[in-house]
Design an enzyme around this catalytic site. Structure first.
Site, mmCIF file in Angstrom:
data_model
loop_
_atom_site.group_PDB
_atom_site.id
_atom_site.type_symbol
_atom_site.label_atom_id
_atom_site.label_comp_id
_atom_site.label_asym_id
_atom_site.label_seq_id
_atom_site.Cartn_x
_atom_site.Cartn_y
_atom_site.Cartn_z
ATOM 1 N N LYS A 1 27.897 45.894 50.298
ATOM 2 C CA LYS A 1 26.742 46.500 50.939
ATOM 3 C C LYS A 1 26.520 45.878 52.328
ATOM 4 O O LYS A 1 26.365 46.586 53.327
ATOM 5 C CB LYS A 1 25.506 46.274 50.056
ATOM 6 C CG LYS A 1 24.216 46.864 50.623
ATOM 7 C CD LYS A 1 22.981 46.344 49.892
ATOM 8 C CE LYS A 1 22.737 46.977 48.551
ATOM 9 N NZ LYS A 1 21.990 48.257 48.643
ATOM 10 N N SER B 1 65.181 43.166 30.590
ATOM 11 C CA SER B 1 63.896 43.842 30.555
ATOM 12 C C SER B 1 62.869 42.813 30.110
ATOM 13 O O SER B 1 62.994 42.230 29.025
ATOM 14 C CB SER B 1 63.943 45.029 29.593
ATOM 15 O OG SER B 1 62.691 45.669 29.584
ATOM 16 N N HIS C 1 47.175 46.823 16.379
ATOM 17 C CA HIS C 1 48.204 47.822 16.092
ATOM 18 C C HIS C 1 47.702 49.218 16.421
ATOM 19 O O HIS C 1 48.377 49.994 17.114
ATOM 20 C CB HIS C 1 48.586 47.720 14.608
ATOM 21 C CG HIS C 1 49.594 48.752 14.187
ATOM 22 N ND1 HIS C 1 49.233 49.955 13.637
ATOM 23 C CD2 HIS C 1 50.942 48.746 14.269
ATOM 24 C CE1 HIS C 1 50.322 50.661 13.381
ATOM 25 N NE2 HIS C 1 51.384 49.951 13.754
ATOM 26 N N MET D 1 20.541 40.989 39.577
ATOM 27 C CA MET D 1 19.267 41.206 40.233
ATOM 28 C C MET D 1 19.476 42.211 41.340
ATOM 29 O O MET D 1 20.402 42.082 42.124
ATOM 30 C CB MET D 1 18.720 39.921 40.826
ATOM 31 C CG MET D 1 17.231 40.058 41.082
ATOM 32 S SD MET D 1 16.639 38.931 42.345
ATOM 33 C CE MET D 1 16.818 39.972 43.784
ATOM 34 N N GLY E 1 23.597 45.197 36.600
ATOM 35 C CA GLY E 1 23.393 44.076 35.673
ATOM 36 C C GLY E 1 22.921 42.849 36.410
ATOM 37 O O GLY E 1 22.448 41.888 35.807
ATOM 38 N N CYS F 1 59.109 46.068 30.083
ATOM 39 C CA CYS F 1 58.737 47.060 29.073
ATOM 40 C C CYS F 1 57.592 46.578 28.215
ATOM 41 O O CYS F 1 57.301 47.157 27.192
ATOM 42 C CB CYS F 1 59.946 47.453 28.220
ATOM 43 S SG CYS F 1 60.630 46.077 27.278
ATOM 44 N N ARG G 1 28.811 53.653 51.353
ATOM 45 C CA ARG G 1 29.994 53.078 50.672
ATOM 46 C C ARG G 1 30.897 54.232 50.263
ATOM 47 O O ARG G 1 30.436 55.391 50.216
ATOM 48 C CB ARG G 1 29.583 52.273 49.449
ATOM 49 C CG ARG G 1 28.811 53.085 48.440
ATOM 50 C CD ARG G 1 28.323 52.219 47.287
ATOM 51 N NE ARG G 1 27.427 52.990 46.435
ATOM 52 C CZ ARG G 1 26.707 52.469 45.465
ATOM 53 N NH1 ARG G 1 26.749 51.169 45.220
ATOM 54 N NH2 ARG G 1 25.929 53.224 44.719
ATOM 55 N N ARG H 1 18.159 42.060 48.648
ATOM 56 C CA ARG H 1 19.028 42.768 47.686
ATOM 57 C C ARG H 1 20.302 41.968 47.466
ATOM 58 O O ARG H 1 20.834 41.348 48.375
ATOM 59 C CB ARG H 1 19.432 44.129 48.233
ATOM 60 C CG ARG H 1 18.352 45.171 48.277
ATOM 61 C CD ARG H 1 18.952 46.506 48.729
ATOM 62 N NE ARG H 1 17.984 47.592 48.658
ATOM 63 C CZ ARG H 1 17.203 47.969 49.664
ATOM 64 N NH1 ARG H 1 17.265 47.343 50.833
ATOM 65 N NH2 ARG H 1 16.365 48.970 49.512
ATOM 66 N N TYR I 1 62.534 48.573 37.898
ATOM 67 C CA TYR I 1 61.672 49.605 37.307
ATOM 68 C C TYR I 1 60.624 48.987 36.390
ATOM 69 O O TYR I 1 60.747 47.831 35.979
ATOM 70 C CB TYR I 1 62.502 50.637 36.526
ATOM 71 C CG TYR I 1 63.122 50.091 35.261
ATOM 72 C CD1 TYR I 1 62.407 50.082 34.057
ATOM 73 C CD2 TYR I 1 64.409 49.560 35.250
ATOM 74 C CE1 TYR I 1 62.957 49.563 32.893
ATOM 75 C CE2 TYR I 1 64.967 49.044 34.096
ATOM 76 C CZ TYR I 1 64.234 49.046 32.919
ATOM 77 O OH TYR I 1 64.771 48.523 31.782
#
Lengths: 875, 875
Positions: free
Chosen positions: B23, B764, B455, B104, B102, B831, B337, B93, B851
């Site tokens: 800000k 990998s 899982h 002030m 969350g 991976c 913003r 602010r 990759y």
């Protein structure tokens, strides 16, 4: 240029052991010294590796080089290999870098065949000896090279002698041996379907190949595994001109040490036989004479041999173990090597050689194998009593020493018996932390399950108790308090004996004798300490252990495991309350109950160590390890806490972890329960203040935070320690220094050592856990995996038993460099079990640690290993 | 020079977000652009960090700098702060680097006191407004700065209005507000025991301190944790001259976007209120007007604002979200913003801005948050239906998307229902590999236990199924097939809805709409792909997954987990026989039964991928994971195998491990049971040969060996693969290339990457396991530990959720460098789940991997993240 796979004895020397094997290199060296060595050549270990890795075929190149060497040997001897008229005969022997029983040993008289034997008979004028030699060759070649069963030949020979009414081989005539040769050749043909090979070259290539193959046989495998010999080494083959000790009364053969290998006394020690070949000495058919008697039998030979022995000793600067043969009054040296000896002898020889000016102190320090010192520190069986005894079983030699006592099956029973003054052997399926006291009062521990790194093994080594572990052959009946083994049944109170150095178990009493540490030990260790750079500390959890370690030369404690203190009968209930209670207030109350105990422990340890440094590790294991296993114990605890057994079990269940090694333990406990760290810090600091006030010792405790992986968690726990300690010190009005450091046992801590060192004043490498995490291999679960890996030749042995210098070592080196870059005066130690392992200690020297820490009984070993590492480092 | 902790708006600019907060930096930037910004100053984030780390005290230095800034502000405004006659009023602010609810928020009208309010009343000629402002200030200051409960003030005001018979605040007169001021001050005094602070400076320092402290409050904590905002960032404080939208009908206040944040349409979008302060807009008491209407109400102001909006958009090259106030006909900009927007809008704005020439394609690529693309790929709830619904519970948003269906409690029931054509939600305590099929047929999965990496969560993300996990509030009755949650009871067949993006659970049906991927997506992703260097592959175990991933732009498969194929109903019994049988022959027979299935799977995958590369990993999990858990299943299996259930259980028990993650799995299985690797290699190669013959696709399978830690074990398994594959290829007469590589998931493999690369054609990085091993932290057991670590501010969040660039990253960098040093063309990928995480992908770009591989639904995210990483890498 092509690789050189074959060396004449005159082309090599004693420094070429890796390539030529130990035996071969020494034959070369003796040749170079102008000693009477039957000449020959060596096929290298590299040829062995090539052979075994390329389909078990001798390459044409290697064969060519052997042919060329044989041609030179023919010139030296003035005989021709495979010649009908004047045949050259050779022996073929294996010879690895280290002596290796279990491999193919020897083929003698190679080059004999049906025509050559005639020539030998004629040339020697001794046809009986010629045919005897030929039948020996057929049998040896068939047995060790081809694999025809030996007993077939032996049975045939016995039968022949029986039929003839002979009692001894001496009764056999030349014709008898000739007849036996024919019979032996038939055995070969029946077994193999082909005639016994008549071409000398074929015999030679076959024998060399057999030696190479024997590197791959199961017995060699087992031996290598037990002795940490890498498969890659391979074996060399020695091909040597035959000489004969069995040519008559001016011939003979013998083995001798240049000094007494049992005591170290400076006098030739050995045996010989007149008119015999080497195998006759070994076979034990005739009783050999003492080497001293050779001085009467053949004074000139004796003097020549004694002079050679002294020369070799001076040359090698070490006691020699030699083999010789006398052929028709001429002495031949067949082998020399540094002699195996007892620890006592090793120390005496080393000290004497320095006195004789043969060795410098530093050279002497290198002559004793650190591991051998173990023998000096533990009880051993009386030699005579041991010889008379027969083992009923054998398992893992988990912790050295000899023990004899009555068997008991529970820690309680063991303690009660010990209190009655009995000597006790504790027999358990496996041990757990609750057995610590029972183990402590016992002479030895025998377990059915568990390996060299099981709880029983690790704790017993730490305590210096003899332990034989993993005797799966035992059938335990715990209820009945009895077991069976080797066909016998043993009940509570029966006497057995254990040899923790061999793993043998005896179903009877065998007298043990306490070790005596005599003068040579102190002199020798003094030299070691003089050259040593690495500090040597001990891992000790009790004042007794601490005192013993100081006697053994420990310069501080590198690891006090505070959790071991909580398994004591009085304390474990309070510990359990602490773990299972519901609120922080209850937990603090339980911790306050534990505080006086822990403080008392530390006072005892500080007093034992006087002003030597003491590193104390905060609580490390997952809390569930302290919980009861039996219903009964849960009920007792529930009654004590005013809860139901079911409630406690539910809570206990909630502490269960899938991978406890990577779970809620170490500093993670201090993060979850700062009050535990507060209590421990109080005990550490209050004890130090109290000892300082009472005894005037200036103690600077080193508080060690385990399992750190992140700078922030270290900072959090350090903050708890500092705020607690600083307040206590300020309140006491006494000046007290203390240090806060960390274990490096999580790979991430090593990787981020530069950050960790910002907060840690010292690092101690916890290489047990660090190794497991780095390998991703849990030692508890590794049994089956390692069996398969070793069986398939992937690992030589348990890769976690020694410091893994390649992998874990890279991580340690990185941590050392990064840590010191952030804090130049960072103190670096190791407190894993590797801290007592010589090769690991050498690595610690290399990467520049400040100290190693090991169990009390390994302190002398570590001192010596550290000294050797320092000397080797200078080279 | 002393640190600068305070900046005037004219001293900063938009690039100083880290120091001045978002800000504040934008207020500076607008000031620099000459826009009408009420002036002020910013206390920096560094001051916040200093404040919170030094006992929560504002240092004298900082106070002095604030005083100096305030003096400058007084000159700018021609008023004095705390003055009796012409007082300067300010707002205070918070303003962190990222917007943070969350914390002030705001205190307005600061500087008012009992005398200043009189002056304001007099100077403005509006005493009602002056006292209204004062009472608002007292309430706000007491509430947000001091912590007096807000409802005390609200209750007092209601009571006052009731007594007066007023209905609205508008009914209150100046005297009424004056009376309320007195009452409010009394509330403060009753609560705090002191008078309401009258000194403006004290008010200011208190308010600034309160903003700093609010960085430390629990709500801020939770928000940071959810949004990966580091604690270290801290917040800045903006102190700004007050302007008033509630001075009458020529005043007002509003918020507006420069484009439509829902659709991206290029038109001002927002709301305003005449004669109101910002909080009134938020409070929702009056209904605001659409921003377009301002063109009628105040055409000049509207035009000025629209021009400013366009200027800002051009300046920031992005859609803006702005706040403004009109005071007596003058426009003031209070904030700008970059505006939050839907994924659809984000794509449209990006594409439009390029069309407008405002952005280059590369700049546009940087404008969309990759994570947002998730919205485009999963079903969402219909907005209206969702607004009408109320959640019955909330748990972890484990896998995104919206789902609605009938609840079923077992995989079997779910499958049966799906077969009947029902839409299904699978509700389980927790899922296990046996539930895979049930999960596959479901719209969504709801579990009682398990975190973001359980899982259920991992598998659901992989499948693209919506999943809400870890809803501990659910009371399950598995036998009864029902559960209760949020006061309601739900039985089998009842309809519920799940939002996997928020974690909300609804006890009713909510309409879902399928995502539509429209033109902007393709255009935009085209730009991303153009600039991207990293390849993007997918983790896929089935042809369906493979096909979907290709649709999403995957360029190959980086990981086929072969074990997932064995949990199928038809196959698992054969797998179990394979594990529990006694002999190698039986095992080979069982494997031969499995071969056709596995081969068919691979054929399907190859066909789906055409000629794109496919990396197949050999069996990885410990075998005990495949074993039955229920007695019934053991009995079935025993009958099948002709054994007793007890025998099988004993065998199963023997496979139990203490630390299975570090146990008998990965390539260790192939070492113990080479026949498994043989079968899998056969399936891989035979399938490739078959597809090549049938379809002509030229496939070069990449066979990946998991859990390697040593060159020799890699060599052993590679040898099995090569001998099997080469034979099959030779027999087939078809030319086929294949490659053998390894996972790098054991720290030792990374450390020894130069050696490993001698045998591996590709690496990998399996960063899931690598992270756990490097941290020594098992994700399965980390729940409690992480709660404590996060609670105590040691970790910001689960440290394993993103790639740990510090620790694991060092290891990866080392492995990349060492690996390439040994094999320059080594192919490197990742991976682990991190392969789909944008910040981790950026790291992969930095260290030069070839990759990344991630689940199909994350492929577009990975493509965009890789593109952004490439662009950022050029800078």
């Amino acid at each position: 240029m092509a690789e050189k796979y074959v060396y004449m004895f005159s082309e090599g020397n004693g420094s070429m052991k890796n390539l030529l094997g130990g035996k071969g290199a020494n034959l070369c060296e003796m040749t170079g010294l102008g000693m009477p060595v039957p000449q020959g050549f060596i096929v290298t270990t590299e040829a062995c590796t090539l052979y075994n890795s390329s389909g078990k075929v001798l390459s044409g190149d290697i064969k060519g080089q052997i042919d060329a060497a044989m041609a030179k040997l023919e010139v030296i001897n003035g005989k021709r290999f495979g010649d009908d008229a004047n045949p050259l005969l050779v022996s073929v022997r294996s010879g690895a870098r280290a002596s290796m029983p279990g491999m193919m040993d020897t083929v003698l008289n190679l080059g004999l065949n049906d025509t050559a034997v005639e020539a030998v008979a004629k040339n020697s004028g001794n046809p009986r000896w010629a045919y005897d030699s030929y039948r020996r060759f057929i049998m040896m070649f068939s047995d060790v090279v081809i694999g025809v069963e030996k007993h077939k030949f032996e049975r045939q020979l016995s039968k022949y002698k029986e039929e003839k009414g002979y009692k001894f081989d001496l009764d056999m005539t030349a014709d008898d041996w000739k007849a036996v040769v024919a019979l032996f050749k038939q055995i070969y043909k029946d077994d193999q379907g082909t005639d016994f090979p008549q071409t000398a070259k074929d015999q030679l290539f076959e024998a060399i190949s057999a030696v190479f193959r024997s590197w791959d046989n199961p017995r060699a495998f087992v031996y290598r595994r037990m002795n940490d010999i890498p498969y890659e080494w391979g074996t060399a083959v020695n091909v040597q001109t035959m000489v004969y000790g069995n040519m008559g009364d001016t011939s003979g053969t013998g083995v001798a040490f240049s000094r007494n290998p049992a005591t170290g006394e400076d006098a030739l020690y050995g045996e010989y036989l007149i008119n015999a070949q080497g195998e006759d000495v070994v076979a034990g058919v005739r009783t050999p004479s003492k080497i001293a008697d050779l001085g009467k039998d053949m004074p000139a030979i004796y003097d020549q041999f004694a002079a050679i022995a002294k020369t070799l000793e001076k040359h090698y600067k070490d006691m020699q173990d030699m083999e010789f043969t006398i052929e028709n009054g001429t002495l031949y040296m067949l082998q020399t090597r540094n002699g195996k000896r007892t620890a006592q002898a090793a120390l005496k020889v080393a000290v004497d050689l320095v006195a004789e000016g043969l060795l410098t102190e530093e050279e002497a320090v290198l002559k004793v194998d650190p591991k051998q010192l173990d023998q000096l520190l533990h009880p051993v069986f009386e030699t005579k009593a041991l010889k008379a005894a027969k083992p009923i079983g054998k398992a893992l030699p988990a912790s050295p020493g000899a023990a004899c006592g009555k068997v008991y099956f529970t820690s309680e029973d063991a303690k009660a018996a010990a209190a009655r003054g009995e000597k006790v052997i504790l027999v358990r399926l496996e041990t757990s932390p609750e057995d610590i006291e029972g183990m402590f009062v016992s002479q030895g521990i025998l377990t059915v399950k568990g390996g060299m790194t099981s709880h029983a093994a690790v704790v017993a080594r730490g305590m210096g108790r003899c332990c034989v572990s993993g005797c799966e052959a035992i059938k335990m009946n715990e209820e009945d308090k009895s077991f069976t083994l080797g066909g016998g049944a043993y009940r509570e109170g029966d006497v057995i004996s254990l040899d923790g150095s061999t793993g043998n178990i005896y179903g009877e009493a065998i007298t043990t004798i306490e070790p005596e540490i005599e003068g040579n030990f102190a002199v020798f260790m003094g030299w070691a300490d003089k050259v040593r750079r690495l500090g040597v500390r001990t891992n000790a959890d009790t004042p007794q252990d601490a005192r013993r370690a100081v006697e053994f030369g420990a310069e501080g404690i590198g690891l006090v495991r505070t959790e071991h203190m909580f398994f004591d009968e009085d304390r474990i209930p309070k510990m359990r309350v602490m773990i299972l209670c519901d609120t922080e207030a209850e937990r603090i109350a339980a911790l306050n109950d534990l505080l006086p105990y822990q403080k008392r422990d530390f006072i005892g340890i500080y007093e034992a160590m006087k002003e030597l440094p003491v590193t104390i590790r905060l609580l490390d294991p997952p809390l569930h390890e302290f919980l009861p296993k039996e219903d009964e114990d849960f009920e007792k605890l529930a009654a004590m806490m005013g809860k139901t057994s079911a409630e406690l079990k539910t809570k206990a269940q909630s502490l269960h972890e899938l991978n406890p090694m990577m779970g809620h333990r170490g500093c993670r406990l201090a993060v979850s329960y700062p009050e535990i760290a507060v209590m421990q810090t109080r005990a550490i600091i209050e004890a130090a203040l109290s000892v300082k006030k009472d005894k005037g010792y200036d103690i600077a405790p080193e508080i060690m935070i385990p399992l750190v992986g992140d700078i922030k968690e270290l900072r959090f726990v350090k903050e708890i320690i500092k705020s607690t300690a600083d307040k206590l010190i300020a309140e006491s009005g006494v000046a007290l220094q203390y240090h806060v450091g960390t274990m490096i046992e999580i790979p991430r801590a090593a990787l981020l050592a530069d950050k960790i060192a910002q907060e840690a004043e010292f690092f101690s490498f916890g290489t047990n856990d660090l190794t497991q995490m780095t390998y991703g291999l849990s030692r508890d679960d590794a049994g089956r995996i390692l069996d398969d890996y070793i069986g398939r030749n992937i690992y030589e042995g348990d890769p976690t038993a020694k410091l893994d210098q390649d992998g874990v070592g890279r991580l340690m080196k990185w941590a050392v460099d990064k840590g010191r870059s952030a804090r130049p005066n960072l103190k670096l130690g190791i407190c894993g079990e590797h801290g007592g392992d010589p090769s690991s200690i050498e690595f610690c020297e290399k990467i520049g640690l400040n100290y190693v820490s090991c169990s009390p009984f390994r302190v002398p070993i570590a001192r010596l290993a550290a000294a050797q590492a320092a000397i080797n480092g200078k080279k």
